[in-house]
Design a protein around this motif. Structure first.
Motif, PDB file in Angstrom:
ATOM      1  N   GLU A  14      16.924 -13.149  12.594  1.00 24.75           N
ATOM      2  CA  GLU A  14      16.297 -14.234  11.826  1.00 24.75           C
ATOM      3  C   GLU A  14      17.012 -15.551  12.062  1.00 24.75           C
ATOM      4  O   GLU A  14      16.379 -16.611  12.152  1.00 24.75           O
ATOM      5  CB  GLU A  14      16.311 -13.877  10.345  1.00 24.75           C
ATOM      6  CG  GLU A  14      15.359 -12.755   9.975  1.00 24.75           C
ATOM      7  CD  GLU A  14      15.580 -12.218   8.573  1.00 24.75           C
ATOM      8  OE1 GLU A  14      14.685 -11.531   8.058  1.00 24.75           O
ATOM      9  OE2 GLU A  14      16.669 -12.481   7.989  1.00 24.75           O
ATOM     10  N   ASP A  18      17.811 -25.750   4.847  1.00 21.12           N
ATOM     11  CA  ASP A  18      16.616 -25.171   5.455  1.00 21.12           C
ATOM     12  C   ASP A  18      15.374 -25.944   5.059  1.00 21.12           C
ATOM     13  O   ASP A  18      14.501 -26.242   5.888  1.00 21.12           O
ATOM     14  CB  ASP A  18      16.477 -23.721   4.983  1.00 21.12           C
ATOM     15  CG  ASP A  18      16.228 -22.782   6.145  1.00 21.12           C
ATOM     16  OD1 ASP A  18      16.156 -23.268   7.280  1.00 21.12           O
ATOM     17  OD2 ASP A  18      16.113 -21.566   5.897  1.00 21.12           O
ATOM     18  N   HIS A  41      14.508 -18.531  13.765  1.00 22.43           N
ATOM     19  CA  HIS A  41      13.861 -19.241  12.659  1.00 22.43           C
ATOM     20  C   HIS A  41      13.226 -20.561  13.091  1.00 22.43           C
ATOM     21  O   HIS A  41      12.434 -21.138  12.353  1.00 22.43           O
ATOM     22  CB  HIS A  41      14.862 -19.482  11.522  1.00 22.43           C
ATOM     23  CG  HIS A  41      15.914 -20.492  11.839  1.00 22.43           C
ATOM     24  ND1 HIS A  41      17.030 -20.215  12.598  1.00 22.43           N
ATOM     25  CD2 HIS A  41      16.023 -21.791  11.491  1.00 22.43           C
ATOM     26  CE1 HIS A  41      17.778 -21.299  12.704  1.00 22.43           C
ATOM     27  NE2 HIS A  41      17.192 -22.271  12.050  1.00 22.43           N
TER      28      HIS A  41
END
Length: 583
Positions: free
Chosen positions: A441, A214, A445
Motif C-alpha cells: 500500500e 495524505d 498509493h
C-alpha cells in the motif's frame, strides 16, 4: 436495534451486576427505612401538633409534637450519612467494570483487524462515557432510593391522617407522572444519536489527524472538511432537539409538582366539610411540599437526564457498536485521474514569476523565467533558504505566484477544480511520508487502481529497495513508520514515486538521508522512467547527473549544464568546491 431491545439488554446486564451485591443493597435499604420514618414523622407530627396541641389549647403538647418532628429530621440526616457510605460500594465497581470492558473491546477490535486505524471512539468510552455512567448511576440510585422510601413514608402518613386525602392527591400525581414518562423514549433516542455523533466525530478527527499529510497530498481537504462539518451540524441539530424535549419534560414536572398542591388547597373546604381536621389538611400539605413533591421532582429530573443518559451509555458497553452513524460509511479516497498523455507543451514553464511570503516581505523569487522540456532532468542548487523548496512548491501548485505565470504540461500549475490528486505531477518532500499500512500500500498509493505484484517487485529491484522490502517482511507486511529510519522512509517513498503515473516528478531533497551510492541508483532510475525529473540537489553528484542545472542566487538565477556553469556562476563554483571538500 429497537429501544425495547436496548432496555432488555441493559436490564439483563444490570441484573447481572446487582445479583452479586446483595450486601450493599441491604445496607442502603436499612438506612433508607430511617428516611421513611423521618418523612412519616414530618407530616404526622405537624398534624398532631395542630389538632391535639395548639388548636386544642394545649401548647405544651403542640411543642412536644414539633420536637418529635425535629427528632425525625435528625434521624433523616443520620440516614443520609449512612446512605452515602453504602453508595460507593455500588458505584465504584460499576465504573471499574466499564473501564475493563472498554479496554477489552478496544483490544478485541485491534486484534480482529490489526490493519485498521485505532478505535478513536474507545477514547470517548474510556474517559467521558465511563465517568458519565458512574455519575449518572450514583445520582439515579441516590434519588430513586430516596423517592421510594420518602413516598412510602408520605403515603403511609396520608393514610394515617385521612384516607380520603389519597383520593384527592393521587390522581394529580399520576397525571403529571404519565406526562413525564411520555418524554422518556424520545429523549433516549435523541441522547443515543448524540452519543453516536460524538463518537463519529471523535473517530473522524482521529483519522484526519493520522492521515493529514495524505489528505493534503491527495487534495482531499475539502471532502474531509465537509464530512467533519456535517458531523458538527448533526451535533447542533441533536442538541436543539434535546432542548425541545427538555422543555416538554419541564412542563410535565410542573404538572406533577404543582398540581397536587393546587388540588389540595382547592379541595380544603370539601375536606373540612367531610370531617377531615385542619391539622390533617396541614399535615397533608406538609407531606406534599416538604417531602413527596420534592422527591418526585428530583426523581423525574434524574430519570429524564441521568436515566436516559445512563441507558444509552450502558448500551454502548453491552454490545460493540459501529463508531459512525448508521448508513454513514467512511468515504473512500477518490481515485486519481489517469495521467494525461505528454503534450507537446513544456513540462514546466515559468514566466516572470515573482513570489514573496507577505506583501511587504523581500521576494524569494523575482522575475524568474524557466522552461523544462518533456523528459528533461533538471537539478536545482543554491544555499540553504535561497528558495529551492519555494520553487518546487510553486511548480507543485502548493503556492500561487505573486506575479507571473507557472504552467505544468501547458496548464496553470494551480490545482484544478475537483477532488483527488493532480495527475500531472508528484512531489516528494525531504520528510518522506510513510503511513501505517502494508508495504504494498505504501508503494502503490500514488497509482489509481491495482498494480500487478511483478511490477511492484520490478520497481523495488530497479531502485535497490528489494532488500529493504525483504527485511520488512515482504510486500504484505504491515509497516510501522516509527520503526523506520529516515533513509528507509525515503527509499520507500522513491519507489512509490517510480510507480506513479505522473509525468513530472519533483524531488525536494528527497534523497538527503540516503548514502551516495543508493542516491545515485535511485536518481538514475527515476530519470530513466518516462517523464520529467526536477531534483533539488543535495550533493554535487546529483547536479552532475542532470541534463541542466538551475542555480538560485538571491533573486537571480543562472541556467546551464554542469560543465559550463563554473565559468558562468561564481556561486556554483563555490558550491562545487564546498561539496568536493565534504566529499
Amino acid at each position: 436495534m429497537s429501544e425495547t431491545g436496548t432496555w432488555r439488554r441493559v436490564a439483563r446486564e444490570g441484573r447481572c451486576f446487582l445479583r452479586g451485591r446483595h450486601g450493599p443493597l441491604r445496607r442502603l435499604a436499612l438506612w433508607s427505612l430511617l428516611e421513611s420514618a423521618h418523612t412519616f414523622l414530618g407530616g404526622y407530627a405537624v398534624a398532631r401538633a395542630l389538632d391535639d396541641g395548639f388548636l386544642a389549647g394545649r401548647t405544651g403538647t403542640g411543642i412536644g409534637w414539633l420536637v418529635v418532628a425535629g427528632a425525625g429530621a435528625l434521624l433523616g440526616a443520620l440516614a443520609l450519612r449512612g446512605v452515602f457510605g453504602g453508595l460507593a460500594d455500588l458505584v465504584e465497581p460499576l465504573r471499574d467494570g466499564l473501564v475493563r470492558r472498554s479496554v477489552r473491546q478496544a483490544i478485541g477490535r485491534a486484534v480482529a483487524d490489526p490493519g485498521r486505524a485505532g478505535d478513536s471512539g474507545a477514547v470517548s468510552r474510556l474517559t467521558q462515557q465511563t465517568e458519565m455512567a458512574r455519575d449518572s448511576f450514583a445520582g439515579l440510585v441516590l434519588i430513586a432510593r430516596s423517592f421510594v422510601f420518602t413516598a412510602l413514608g408520605a403515603l403511609l402518613g396520608l393514610a394515617a391522617l385521612a384516607p380520603v386525602l389519597l383520593v384527592l392527591v393521587l390522581p394529580a400525581l399520576l397525571l403529571g407522572t404519565a406526562a413525564f414518562l411520555a418524554t422518556l423514549h424520545p429523549m433516549a433516542v435523541v441522547q443515543r444519536a448524540a452519543l453516536d455523533a460524538d463518537e463519529a466525530l471523535s473517530a473522524r478527527a482521529g483519522e484526519l489527524a493520522a492521515g493529514l499529510r495524505d489528505v493534503v497530498a491527495c487534495g482531499g481537504g475539502a471532502s474531509a472538511g465537509a464530512r467533519v462539518e456535517l458531523l458538527i451540524a448533526e451535533q447542533e441539530r441533536l442538541t436543539g432537539r434535546l432542548a425541545r424535549w427538555t422543555a416538554l419534560r419541564t412542563l410535565a414536572l410542573g404538572v406533577a409538582g404543582r398540581l397536587p398542591v393546587v388540588v389540595l388547597l382547592a379541595g380544603t373546604p370539601w375536606l373540612l366539610g367531610r370531617g377531615v381536621s385542619t391539622g390533617a389538611v396541614a399535615g397533608a400539605l406538609t407531606y406534599l411540599v416538604q417531602s413527596l413533591l420534592p422527591a418526585l421532582d428530583a426523581l423525574m429530573t434524574a430519570v429524564g437526564a441521568a436515566g436516559t443518559r445512563l441507558l444509552v451509555v450502558l448500551d454502548r458497553f453491552c454490545e460493540p457498536r459501529p463508531t459512525a452513524p448508521r448508513g454513514d460509511a467512511p468515504l473512500p479516497t477518490p481515485p486519481s485521474p489517469p495521467a494525461p498523455p505528454a503534450p507537446p507543451a513544456p513540462a514546466v514553464e515559468l514566466r516572470r514569476v515573482r513570489f514573496a511570503y507577505g506583501p511587504r516581505a523581500h521576494p524569494v523569487i523575482d522575475g524568474l523565467d524557466l522552461v523544462v522540456g518533456p523528459g528533461e532532468h533538471l537539478a536545482v542548487v543554491g544555499p540553504s533558504g535561497i528558495g529551492k523548496s519555494t520553487l518546487t512548491a510553486l511548480i507543485a501548485g502548493l503556492l500561487p505566484p505573486g506575479r507571473g505565470t507557472v504552467r505544468v504540461a501547458g496548464a496553470p500549475a494551480g490545482r484544478a477544480p475537483g477532488h483527488g490528486p493532480d495527475g500531472r505531477r508528484t512531489l516528494l518532500p525531504q520528510q518522506a511520508y510513510v503511513f501505517t499500512g502494508t508495504v504494498r500500500e505504501n508503494l502503490t498509493h500514488l497509482v489509481p487502481g491495482p498494480v500487478p505484484g511483478d511490477e511492484v517487485e520490478r520497481a523495488t529491484a530497479v531502485l535497490g529497495a528489494d532488500g529493504l522490502v525483504a527485511r520488512l517482511g515482504g510486500l504484505d507486511a504491515v509497516v510501522d513508520p516509527g520503526r523506520l529510519s529516515p533513509g528507509e522512509r525515503q527509499h520507500l517513498a522513491l519507489a512509490a514515486a517510480y510507480l506513479s503515473p505522473a509525468p513530472l516528478l519533483l524531488l525536494d531533497e528527497a534523497t538527503c538521508h540516503l548514502d551516495p551510492r543508493t542516491e545515485e541508483r535511485a536518481e538514475r532510475a527515476l530519470a530513466a522512467r518516462p517523464g520529467t525529473l526536477v531534483v533539488v540537489a543535495h550533493r554535487i553528484s546529483s547536479a552532475a547527473r542532470a541534463d541542466r542545472v538551475l542555480v538560485l542566487d538571491g533573486t537571480r538565477a543562472v541556467l546551464g549544464t554542469h560543465a559550463e556553469l563554473p565559468a558562468r556562476s561564481p556561486l556554483y563554483r563555490d558550491l562545487m568546491g564546498l561539496w568536493n571538500a565534504h566529499a
